[in-house]
Write a protein that holds these residues in place. Structure first.
Motif, mmCIF file in Angstrom:
data_model
loop_
_atom_site.group_PDB
_atom_site.id
_atom_site.type_symbol
_atom_site.label_atom_id
_atom_site.label_comp_id
_atom_site.label_asym_id
_atom_site.label_seq_id
_atom_site.Cartn_x
_atom_site.Cartn_y
_atom_site.Cartn_z
ATOM 1 N N PRO A 57 0.677 -1.319 0.089
ATOM 2 C CA PRO A 57 -0.085 0.039 -0.051
ATOM 3 C C PRO A 57 0.980 1.229 -0.152
ATOM 4 N N MET A 58 1.817 1.230 0.680
ATOM 5 C CA MET A 58 2.943 2.395 0.902
ATOM 6 C C MET A 58 3.488 2.466 -0.803
ATOM 7 N N LEU A 59 3.893 1.925 -1.411
ATOM 8 C CA LEU A 59 4.078 1.700 -2.853
ATOM 9 C C LEU A 59 3.141 2.425 -3.953
ATOM 10 N N GLY A 61 0.432 4.155 -2.867
ATOM 11 C CA GLY A 61 0.390 5.582 -2.312
ATOM 12 C C GLY A 61 1.479 6.577 -3.046
ATOM 13 N N TRP A 62 2.642 6.008 -2.985
ATOM 14 C CA TRP A 62 3.724 6.876 -3.485
ATOM 15 C C TRP A 62 3.347 7.032 -5.065
ATOM 16 N N ALA A 63 2.946 5.985 -5.748
ATOM 17 C CA ALA A 63 2.773 6.078 -7.206
ATOM 18 C C ALA A 63 1.567 7.169 -7.639
ATOM 19 N N LEU A 64 0.627 7.084 -6.521
ATOM 20 C CA LEU A 64 -0.597 8.142 -6.667
ATOM 21 C C LEU A 64 -0.066 9.430 -6.424
ATOM 22 N N THR A 65 0.845 9.867 -5.895
ATOM 23 C CA THR A 65 1.301 11.157 -5.694
ATOM 24 C C THR A 65 2.089 11.536 -6.872
ATOM 25 N N ARG A 66 2.575 10.805 -7.598
ATOM 26 C CA ARG A 66 3.397 10.906 -8.894
ATOM 27 C C ARG A 66 2.752 10.432 -10.442
ATOM 28 N N GLY A 67 1.292 10.573 -10.259
ATOM 29 C CA GLY A 67 0.932 10.432 -11.700
ATOM 30 C C GLY A 67 -0.161 9.032 -11.907
ATOM 31 N N GLY A 68 0.158 8.265 -10.768
ATOM 32 C CA GLY A 68 -0.798 6.850 -10.815
ATOM 33 C C GLY A 68 0.136 5.662 -11.077
ATOM 34 N N LEU A 69 -0.426 4.572 -11.111
ATOM 35 C CA LEU A 69 0.102 3.315 -10.995
ATOM 36 C C LEU A 69 0.993 3.158 -12.657
ATOM 37 N N ALA A 70 0.743 4.055 -13.308
ATOM 38 C CA ALA A 70 1.259 4.022 -14.663
ATOM 39 C C ALA A 70 2.814 3.896 -14.777
ATOM 40 N N ILE A 71 3.232 4.414 -13.862
ATOM 41 C CA ILE A 71 4.874 4.706 -13.346
ATOM 42 C C ILE A 71 5.300 3.291 -13.281
ATOM 43 N N TYR A 72 4.682 2.351 -12.818
ATOM 44 C CA TYR A 72 5.103 0.908 -12.759
ATOM 45 C C TYR A 72 5.076 0.050 -14.053
ATOM 46 N N ARG A 73 4.405 0.744 -15.172
ATOM 47 C CA ARG A 73 4.107 -0.059 -16.035
ATOM 48 C C ARG A 73 5.803 -0.853 -16.744
ATOM 49 N N THR A 74 5.527 -2.064 -17.130
ATOM 50 C CA THR A 74 6.720 -2.872 -17.646
ATOM 51 C C THR A 74 6.279 -3.590 -18.632
ATOM 52 N N LEU A 232 8.423 -2.148 9.548
ATOM 53 C CA LEU A 232 10.006 -2.077 9.472
ATOM 54 C C LEU A 232 10.261 -2.521 8.286
ATOM 55 N N GLY A 233 9.697 -3.575 7.657
ATOM 56 C CA GLY A 233 10.149 -3.913 6.323
ATOM 57 C C GLY A 233 10.015 -2.773 5.307
ATOM 58 N N ALA A 234 8.845 -1.854 5.592
ATOM 59 C CA ALA A 234 8.645 -0.875 4.623
ATOM 60 C C ALA A 234 9.680 0.212 4.822
ATOM 61 N N VAL A 235 10.204 0.505 6.029
ATOM 62 C CA VAL A 235 11.136 1.430 6.234
ATOM 63 C C VAL A 235 12.591 0.944 5.508
ATOM 64 N N VAL A 236 12.850 -0.336 5.647
ATOM 65 C CA VAL A 236 14.200 -0.860 5.194
ATOM 66 C C VAL A 236 13.986 -1.026 3.560
ATOM 67 N N GLN A 237 12.702 -1.246 2.950
ATOM 68 C CA GLN A 237 12.887 -1.030 1.599
ATOM 69 C C GLN A 237 12.864 0.444 1.293
ATOM 70 N N LEU A 238 12.279 1.348 1.496
ATOM 71 C CA LEU A 238 12.294 2.456 1.175
ATOM 72 C C LEU A 238 13.429 3.582 1.514
ATOM 73 N N SER A 239 14.209 2.974 2.629
ATOM 74 C CA SER A 239 15.200 3.726 2.995
ATOM 75 C C SER A 239 16.616 3.216 1.703
#
Length: 310
Positions: A57-59, A61-74, A232-239
């Motif tokens: 969910p944090m990932l 939320g981060w995408a939604l602040t930057r234009g949406g889930l399209a930034i993860y298109r692959t 803590l896993g989220a903090v690790v990943q994002l850090s």
């Protein structure tokens, strides 16, 4: 992860170092919770599920602040799926190593990842590896052998928690090194956040299917442990991701060795354990080997940049 930061991201070396140190502290505290959760009788599959479930969910939320889930298109979903299965296996092995071994010992074995990564990069990617790095690999392996204490393990027949934990932790280090090679390939076309997103999303599928078969009723204390593990896993990943955006790999990765200090401190404070004598001898060799490999990579990168700009 990508070995070079995006050109539009301002570089802040101290900030990158600080985030990497935060990641290592958070990682050690996360492994404290892994051991506590296991002691509470909670299945490792459930630990892995909540480790991933709170990051996703944090990932989003981060995408939604930057234009949406399209930034993860692959266009490399198959490669992401392979990386996710490898990552899930590696995470399970690393969790298992921490459950069976004292924290400092499991962490020391995991610090051998750069040593295995050099070998796999030479074997699978055909990367040139000079005598300096091979020498560092040999020194590192000597440190690993000292930590593993194979004479004792063979005499015991790899029985008991310690023998099994040693094999699991070593398997985790090997798998993490293989993942490093896989991520290096993905990073040619994918951003770090895209790699993390697809790893989290895809790994949730098998974990979600297995969860109903292992999940049990929990009290408030157990839920607090599981939620803490995910946070803590989220903090690790994002850090980790943030550190690589602010500073080059060669600057931040040496900070990973601070995890050994944190694991010794956490092992003593929370569980009353200290590293075995062989760990005190082998750990400096592993750390020295890894630092030399990182320094060598940095020098080679500088030389390549000079050739490109010449």
């Amino acid at each position: 992860m990508s070995t070079a930061p995006s050109p539009e991201v301002p570089q802040h070396y101290l900030g990158g170092i600080a985030l990497r140190l935060l990641a290592m502290l958070s990682l050690s505290l996360m492994f404290v919770l892994v051991k506590r959760i296991d002691a509470a009788g909670i299945h490792i599959v459930e630990s892995l599920f909540w480790r991933q479930a709170i990051v996703l969910p944090m990932l989003v939320g981060w995408a939604l602040t930057r234009g949406g889930l399209a930034i993860y298109r692959t266009h490399r979903i198959g490669t992401h799926a392979r990386r996710a299965m490898m990552g899930l296996t590696g995470m399970a092995l690393n969790f298992g190593g921490m459950i069976f071994l004292p924290m400092a010992e499991a962490t020391t074995i995991n610090l051998s990842v750069p040593i295995f990564a050099v070998i796999f990069a030479a074997l699978f990617l055909g990367e040139p590896t000079g005598w300096q790095r091979w020498s560092a690999v040999l020194v590192g392996f000597l440190g690993v052998l000292l930590v593993l204490n194979p004479t004792t393990l063979i005499a015991q027949g790899f029985t008991g928690h310690h023998g099994l934990g040693t094999l699991i932790a070593l398997g985790g280090a090997v798998m993490t090194a293989l993942i490093t090679i896989q991520v290096r390939d993905l990073a040619r076309t994918e951003s770090p956040m895209t790699i993390v997103f697809w790893f989290s999303l895809i790994s949730m599928l098998p974990l979600g299917l297995a969860l109903p078969f292992v999940m049990t009723a929990h009290g408030a204390g157990e839920w607090a442990l599981l939620i803490g593990l995910g946070l803590l896993g989220a903090v690790v990943q994002l850090s980790l991701t943030g550190a690589l955006r602010l500073a080059p790999v060669a600057v931040v990765t040496p900070m990973d060795y601070s995890s050994l200090l944190w694991s010794i401190a956490c092992g003593w404070f929370f569980f009353g354990t200290l590293p075995a004598e062989t760990t005190w001898v082998g750990a400096p060799l592993i750390v020295a080997s890894g630092l030399f490999i990182a320094w060598r990579e940095h020098r080679l990168h500088i030389e390549r940049m000079k050739d490109i700009t010449a």
